[in-house]
Design a protein around this motif. Structure first.
Motif, PDB file in Angstrom:
ATOM      1  N   LYS A   7       0.821  -1.197   0.000  1.00  0.00           N
ATOM      2  CA  LYS A   7       0.000   0.000   0.000  1.00  0.00           C
ATOM      3  C   LYS A   7       0.865   1.261   0.000  1.00  0.00           C
ATOM      4  O   LYS A   7       1.824   1.376   0.768  1.00  0.00           O
ATOM      5  CB  LYS A   7      -0.899   0.028   1.236  1.00  0.00           C
ATOM      6  CG  LYS A   7      -2.144  -0.824   1.121  1.00  0.00           C
ATOM      7  CD  LYS A   7      -3.222  -0.118   0.310  1.00  0.00           C
ATOM      8  CE  LYS A   7      -4.532  -0.880   0.349  1.00  0.00           C
ATOM      9  NZ  LYS A   7      -5.581  -0.196  -0.448  1.00  0.00           N
ATOM     10  N   ALA A   8       0.505   2.222  -0.841  1.00  0.00           N
ATOM     11  CA  ALA A   8       1.148   3.537  -0.810  1.00  0.00           C
ATOM     12  C   ALA A   8       0.555   4.338   0.344  1.00  0.00           C
ATOM     13  O   ALA A   8      -0.651   4.269   0.612  1.00  0.00           O
ATOM     14  CB  ALA A   8       0.936   4.263  -2.126  1.00  0.00           C
ATOM     15  N   THR A   9       1.400   5.109   1.033  1.00  0.00           N
ATOM     16  CA  THR A   9       0.955   5.911   2.175  1.00  0.00           C
ATOM     17  C   THR A   9       1.561   7.305   2.083  1.00  0.00           C
ATOM     18  O   THR A   9       2.658   7.497   1.571  1.00  0.00           O
ATOM     19  CB  THR A   9       1.364   5.247   3.509  1.00  0.00           C
ATOM     20  OG1 THR A   9       2.778   5.000   3.509  1.00  0.00           O
ATOM     21  CG2 THR A   9       0.635   3.937   3.709  1.00  0.00           C
ATOM     22  N   ALA A  29       4.378   6.997  -0.692  1.00  0.00           N
ATOM     23  CA  ALA A  29       5.382   5.975  -0.981  1.00  0.00           C
ATOM     24  C   ALA A  29       4.918   4.627  -0.465  1.00  0.00           C
ATOM     25  O   ALA A  29       4.171   4.535   0.518  1.00  0.00           O
ATOM     26  CB  ALA A  29       6.718   6.349  -0.346  1.00  0.00           C
ATOM     27  N   ALA A  30       5.362   3.571  -1.135  1.00  0.00           N
ATOM     28  CA  ALA A  30       5.096   2.201  -0.700  1.00  0.00           C
ATOM     29  C   ALA A  30       6.393   1.621  -0.158  1.00  0.00           C
ATOM     30  O   ALA A  30       7.418   1.626  -0.843  1.00  0.00           O
ATOM     31  CB  ALA A  30       4.563   1.362  -1.858  1.00  0.00           C
ATOM     32  N   GLU A  31       6.321   1.139   1.081  1.00  0.00           N
ATOM     33  CA  GLU A  31       7.519   0.650   1.761  1.00  0.00           C
ATOM     34  C   GLU A  31       7.160  -0.593   2.558  1.00  0.00           C
ATOM     35  O   GLU A  31       6.189  -0.592   3.321  1.00  0.00           O
ATOM     36  CB  GLU A  31       8.061   1.748   2.683  1.00  0.00           C
ATOM     37  CG  GLU A  31       9.382   1.466   3.316  1.00  0.00           C
ATOM     38  CD  GLU A  31       9.923   2.678   4.084  1.00  0.00           C
ATOM     39  OE1 GLU A  31      11.106   2.654   4.457  1.00  0.00           O
ATOM     40  OE2 GLU A  31       9.158   3.645   4.312  1.00  0.00           O
ATOM     41  N   ILE A  44       3.993   7.456  -5.642  1.00  0.00           N
ATOM     42  CA  ILE A  44       2.973   8.016  -6.529  1.00  0.00           C
ATOM     43  C   ILE A  44       2.773   9.490  -6.202  1.00  0.00           C
ATOM     44  O   ILE A  44       3.097   9.958  -5.109  1.00  0.00           O
ATOM     45  CB  ILE A  44       1.615   7.293  -6.402  1.00  0.00           C
ATOM     46  CG1 ILE A  44       1.029   7.479  -4.987  1.00  0.00           C
ATOM     47  CG2 ILE A  44       1.741   5.826  -6.762  1.00  0.00           C
ATOM     48  CD1 ILE A  44      -0.384   6.967  -4.824  1.00  0.00           C
ATOM     49  N   ILE A  45       2.258  10.235  -7.182  1.00  0.00           N
ATOM     50  CA  ILE A  45       1.721  11.564  -6.937  1.00  0.00           C
ATOM     51  C   ILE A  45       0.219  11.477  -7.178  1.00  0.00           C
ATOM     52  O   ILE A  45      -0.255  10.663  -7.977  1.00  0.00           O
ATOM     53  CB  ILE A  45       2.360  12.642  -7.837  1.00  0.00           C
ATOM     54  CG1 ILE A  45       1.920  14.046  -7.382  1.00  0.00           C
ATOM     55  CG2 ILE A  45       2.034  12.416  -9.314  1.00  0.00           C
ATOM     56  CD1 ILE A  45       2.694  15.174  -8.038  1.00  0.00           C
ATOM     57  N   GLY A  46      -0.525  12.285  -6.450  1.00  0.00           N
ATOM     58  CA  GLY A  46      -1.965  12.274  -6.632  1.00  0.00           C
ATOM     59  C   GLY A  46      -2.553  13.633  -6.323  1.00  0.00           C
ATOM     60  O   GLY A  46      -1.864  14.541  -5.844  1.00  0.00           O
ATOM     61  N   ARG A  47      -3.824  13.766  -6.616  1.00  0.00           N
ATOM     62  CA  ARG A  47      -4.534  15.014  -6.319  1.00  0.00           C
ATOM     63  C   ARG A  47      -5.773  14.703  -5.488  1.00  0.00           C
ATOM     64  O   ARG A  47      -6.464  13.714  -5.731  1.00  0.00           O
ATOM     65  CB  ARG A  47      -4.930  15.736  -7.602  1.00  0.00           C
ATOM     66  CG  ARG A  47      -5.457  17.158  -7.339  1.00  0.00           C
ATOM     67  CD  ARG A  47      -5.675  17.946  -8.632  1.00  0.00           C
ATOM     68  NE  ARG A  47      -6.741  17.361  -9.427  1.00  0.00           N
ATOM     69  CZ  ARG A  47      -6.611  17.048 -10.709  1.00  0.00           C
ATOM     70  NH1 ARG A  47      -5.471  17.223 -11.348  1.00  0.00           N
ATOM     71  NH2 ARG A  47      -7.631  16.516 -11.374  1.00  0.00           N
ATOM     72  N   LEU A  48      -6.021  15.588  -4.524  1.00  0.00           N
ATOM     73  CA  LEU A  48      -7.086  15.390  -3.558  1.00  0.00           C
ATOM     74  C   LEU A  48      -7.857  16.685  -3.412  1.00  0.00           C
ATOM     75  O   LEU A  48      -7.275  17.762  -3.284  1.00  0.00           O
ATOM     76  CB  LEU A  48      -6.467  14.986  -2.213  1.00  0.00           C
ATOM     77  CG  LEU A  48      -7.357  14.590  -1.047  1.00  0.00           C
ATOM     78  CD1 LEU A  48      -7.998  13.231  -1.321  1.00  0.00           C
ATOM     79  CD2 LEU A  48      -6.516  14.513   0.230  1.00  0.00           C
TER      80      LEU A  48
END
Length: 275
Positions: free
Chosen positions: A177-179, A195-197, A212-216
């Motif tokens: 999961k990306a967090t 980031a997923a770690e 990832i980059i995202g928009r909220l």
């Protein structure tokens, strides 16, 4: 769907893995999670200045005692630096006035503990990695890299002192999961990094499987899109560099989980396309 380009933009010596950054007035301000300096890079002079946040400031502090600065944000003429709240020594809030150079410090442990108690998030799961201010509200981005994977956003109303918590689901990268790792406000929209770690600990690092980059939307708190920008980098800081009608340029910093005093600053260009 946005198209993007990622490239190394700047290499800074004398600073380790940066955890947050702010670009303003031809200067780049950076924080490091294990340092008690604020770093200022002047693009005109190409000089890096180290600003002491405390007496006897240190460039590298051991993991157990580090302040864990993970968030830096600009509010009017002030930079605000936040510890992650993920430990007893990680609760400091520093304010740096860009005009006067005045530095103030405040412990906000009680605020962190109040959020944990009200929204049933344990100390082992609590980890603030990004802060923005919007419409007289403070948004705390909770990184869900603890045992219960509680990824979301706390909102504090600065007028009423009311608080709320909003879980946010993000995609997986190679089964992880990306967090959230940071966020920035651009034209009343939130752009975030996640980031997923491979780790179930807010304290211990793990194998990185991408960012990832995202928009909220800050009003609806719905994820509008996400895009993987790297398979290997753990980007932990984002700031707006330039914008025009066709594109946005962000500067990113990377946590390499190493002791090397060298930081690569990346430029991420997102070219908007017609929807």
């Amino acid at each position: 769907m946005e198209k993007f380009q990622l490239e190394v933009f700047l290499i800074l010596m004398n600073i380790g893995s940066a955890s947050g950054l702010v670009y303003t007035e031809d200067k780049l301000f950076l924080i490091q999670d294990n340092s008690t300096y604020l770093y200022q890079y002047n693009f005109s002079s190409k000089n890096l200045t180290l600003i002491e946040l405390v007496a006897d400031a240190a460039k590298s502090i051991d993991k157990k005692n580090k302040p864990d600065f993970e968030s830096i944000t600009l509010v009017k003429n002030q930079l605000r630096l936040f510890g992650s709240g993920s430990g007893s020594k990680r609760n400091q809030l520093f304010t740096y006035d860009l005009k006067t150079g005045k530095i103030t410090e405040r412990n906000i442990q009680s605020q962190h503990e109040s959020l944990q108690k009200k929204f049933d998030i344990s100390a082992e799961d609590y980890n603030i990695e990004g802060v923005i201010f919007y419409n007289q509200k403070t948004f705390f981005f909770q990184r869900g890299n603890g045992p219960k994977a509680q990824n979301g956003v706390f909102i504090l109303d600065d007028n009423t002192n009311e608080t709320s918590y909003h879980p946010i689901e993000l995609p997986e990268l190679k089964g992880v999961k990306a967090t959230f790792t940071d966020a920035v406000l651009v034209d009343n929209q939130i752009y975030f990094l996640a980031a997923a770690e491979k780790s179930e600990s807010t304290y211990l690092d793990g194998e990185v499987t991408g960012t990832i980059i995202g928009r909220l939307s800050p009003e609806k708190l719905k994820v509008e899109y996400t895009e993987k920008i790297s398979d290997v980098h753990k980007f932990e800081g984002i700031t707006l560099y330039k914008k025009n009608c066709n594109s946005l340029e962000f500067l990113l910093c990377e946590d390499k989980d190493s002791e090397e005093l060298k930081s690569n600053i990346y430029k991420l260009t997102i070219k908007k396309t017609t929807r």
